[in-house]
Design a protein around this motif. Structure first.
Motif, mmCIF file in Angstrom:
data_model
loop_
_atom_site.group_PDB
_atom_site.id
_atom_site.type_symbol
_atom_site.label_atom_id
_atom_site.label_comp_id
_atom_site.label_asym_id
_atom_site.label_seq_id
_atom_site.Cartn_x
_atom_site.Cartn_y
_atom_site.Cartn_z
ATOM 1 N N GLN A 217 43.645 31.122 45.011
ATOM 2 C CA GLN A 217 43.956 31.786 43.742
ATOM 3 C C GLN A 217 43.231 31.162 42.555
ATOM 4 O OE1 GLN A 217 47.967 33.053 43.241
ATOM 5 N NE2 GLN A 217 47.894 33.052 41.017
ATOM 6 N N LEU A 220 39.658 32.278 42.517
ATOM 7 C CA LEU A 220 39.596 33.706 42.187
ATOM 8 C C LEU A 220 39.818 33.932 40.700
ATOM 9 C CD1 LEU A 220 41.410 35.666 45.051
ATOM 10 C CD2 LEU A 220 39.031 35.861 44.340
ATOM 11 N N GLN A 221 40.817 33.259 40.125
ATOM 12 C CA GLN A 221 41.084 33.413 38.704
ATOM 13 C C GLN A 221 39.923 32.892 37.875
ATOM 14 O OE1 GLN A 221 45.646 32.146 38.961
ATOM 15 N NE2 GLN A 221 45.145 32.946 36.956
ATOM 16 N N SER A 224 37.118 35.440 38.180
ATOM 17 C CA SER A 224 37.412 36.674 37.436
ATOM 18 C C SER A 224 37.311 36.463 35.938
ATOM 19 C CB SER A 224 38.828 37.163 37.782
ATOM 20 O OG SER A 224 39.819 36.306 37.211
ATOM 21 N N ILE A 255 41.783 43.673 41.904
ATOM 22 C CA ILE A 255 41.607 42.659 40.864
ATOM 23 C C ILE A 255 42.804 42.535 39.915
ATOM 24 C CG2 ILE A 255 40.521 44.158 39.123
ATOM 25 C CD1 ILE A 255 39.454 40.558 40.058
ATOM 26 N N VAL A 258 45.153 39.481 40.026
ATOM 27 C CA VAL A 258 44.523 38.266 39.505
ATOM 28 C C VAL A 258 44.472 38.304 37.981
ATOM 29 C CG1 VAL A 258 42.409 36.882 39.493
ATOM 30 C CG2 VAL A 258 43.165 37.983 41.606
#
Length: 433
Positions: A217, A220-221, A224, A255, A258
């Protein structure tokens, strides 16, 4: 292979991708969070209206703790986001397969609670047991909730479809029969969850959600939250919609959890008394940027297209469409434009339909990066809130200014392409006179 062939293969892949049951369940399950997050946002907005002196004025009337009940509502919605996701996603996955969705959702919730901590550390350093830690059932547990939902749904449906259940006589009421039918899947799911909890505790000394947060996570964050990530999201939504595939549903389904986590992380900074402006810990690309600042009038910022059409259109087709679509467009509903103009597979409008969101997300991102506008917290507005008003509610006058700038940019970019489209329409209309 030609560029057209590559594009066709890409669109074909995304079309098939949108039909994957996991993607469908993720998208539909995330929709279940909307009533909670939007209603929670309303209370959070009342507690944090971006008006100078507002907090002091309310405190003078209702006391220093005037916002506590409002924060309580926000805490009971945003801070249990992972629980809502694990329930909603499992329910949709199993319902789509024709399985007992409500039983599966309950098992998924239990499985999720098994793999997280059951204790917290108090401010005094004491360990308090027998609790559900909000720190891991909110934004930090989103990816874990998704993983648990997928595994539990697949195991439950496999057991049900292959009759790995306790079958009761036909005379037994259906509710009781369903309860017994879920026993064997429950034992399998809970045993697996307990093993995962034990392995994580012994091997890594952390829980499964903490491990997932660190390995999956957080990267990913971080990915993004880059300008490149924002541009990819904005452009893919438009490209897919132009090809007749609902881009926001597909890309958003993947998405949005997130981006929602990014917004909730920002809210935690606000709750800790920290400013978001210039704060390196604050996330820039949040769900509000995607839903509000780069989609005025809908995907592709088609409100700019409609205004450009209103200014320049001479053909009957464009004039009629503009009159028809302008009111829905003000509320960010642009299907009349997407399918009525149409934008779908329209060679005249592909370039602006993709370029406008890319430029406007860059403007919005930079306005936050350089401190003109604060990053968004967990406050959200209904997606039908008209542009400028939505920016004002989310980020004060700065938010409204950024939306106005984005809209002007959209009008300018769409203008020459609308002129080309209008000329083509006029030529066609003259042929039928």
């Amino acid at each position: 292979m030609s560029k057209q062939a590559i594009f066709d293969k890409f669109i074909d892949f995304m079309g098939r991708f949108s039909e994957f049951e996991i993607v469908t369940a993720l998208r539909d399950g995330f929709i279940y969070t909307m009533p909670f997050t939007i209603s929670g946002s309303l209370f959070l907005l009342i507690a944090n209206l971006p008006i100078p002196g507002y907090a002091e004025f309310m405190a003078s009337i209702f006391g220093e703790n005037w916002s506590a009940p409002l924060q309580q509502v926000a805490g009971a919605t945003f801070e249990i986001l992972s629980i809502i996701i694990v329930l909603g996603m499992t329910y949709k996955f199993c319902a789509n397969r024709g399985c007992d969705a409500i039983s599966a959702a309950g098992l998924a919730l239990c499985s999720f609670l098994i793999v997280i901590k059951s204790s917290v550390i108090s401010d005094g350093g004491e360990i308090v047991s027998g609790v559900i830690p909000k720190g891991w059932v909110g934004s930090n547990g989103v990816i874990t909730a998704i993983l648990v939902s997928i595994v539990v749904s697949k195991v439950f449906c496999y057991c049900e479809k292959n009759k790995i259940t306790i079958k009761m006589p036909s005379q037994v009421p259906s509710g009781v029969a369903r309860a017994f039918a879920a026993l064997i899947p429950a034992v399998i799911i809970f045993t697996g969850s307990a093993i995962i909890y034990a392995l994580c505790d012994v091997l890594t000394n952390v829980t499964f959600p903490e491990l997932v947060f660190t390995i999956i996570q957080t990267p990913l964050q971080s990915l993004s939250d880059t300008l490149g990530g924002a541009i990819i999201v904005a452009s893919l939504q438009s490209i897919l919609f132009w090809a007749g595939i609902h881009g926001p549903n597909i890309i958003g389904g993947v998405i949005n959890p997130v981006l929602m986590a990014n917004a909730i992380d920002n809210q935690q900074l606000v709750n800790a008394g920290m400013s978001l402006i210039g704060n390196p810990q604050a996330k820039i690309f949040t769900i509000q940027i995607s839903d509000v600042f780069i989609q005025s009038g809908g995907t592709g910022m088609t409100l700019g297209l409609l205004i450009a059409s209103y200014i320049k259109a001479k053909s009957s087709q464009l004039k009629s469409l503009t009159k028809l679509a302008i009111v829905p467009g003000l509320f960010n509903i642009n299907e009349p434009v997407i399918f009525g103009l149409p934008i779908v597979f329209n060679p005249y409008l592909l370039v602006p339909f993709v370029v406008v969101p890319v430029i406007t997300v860059t403007i919005t991102y930079c306005s936050i990066l350089f401190g003109f506008m604060a990053p968004c917290s967990a406050v959200m507005v209904p997606w039908t809130t008209p542009p400028i008003l939505s920016g004002l509610l989310l980020n004060g006058w700065q938010g409204a200014v950024v939306q106005i700038i984005n809209l002007i940019v959209a009008i300018v970019i769409y203008m020459p392409f609308i002129i080309l489209q209008d000329k083509a329409n006029l030529k066609e209309e003259q042929q039928y006179k």
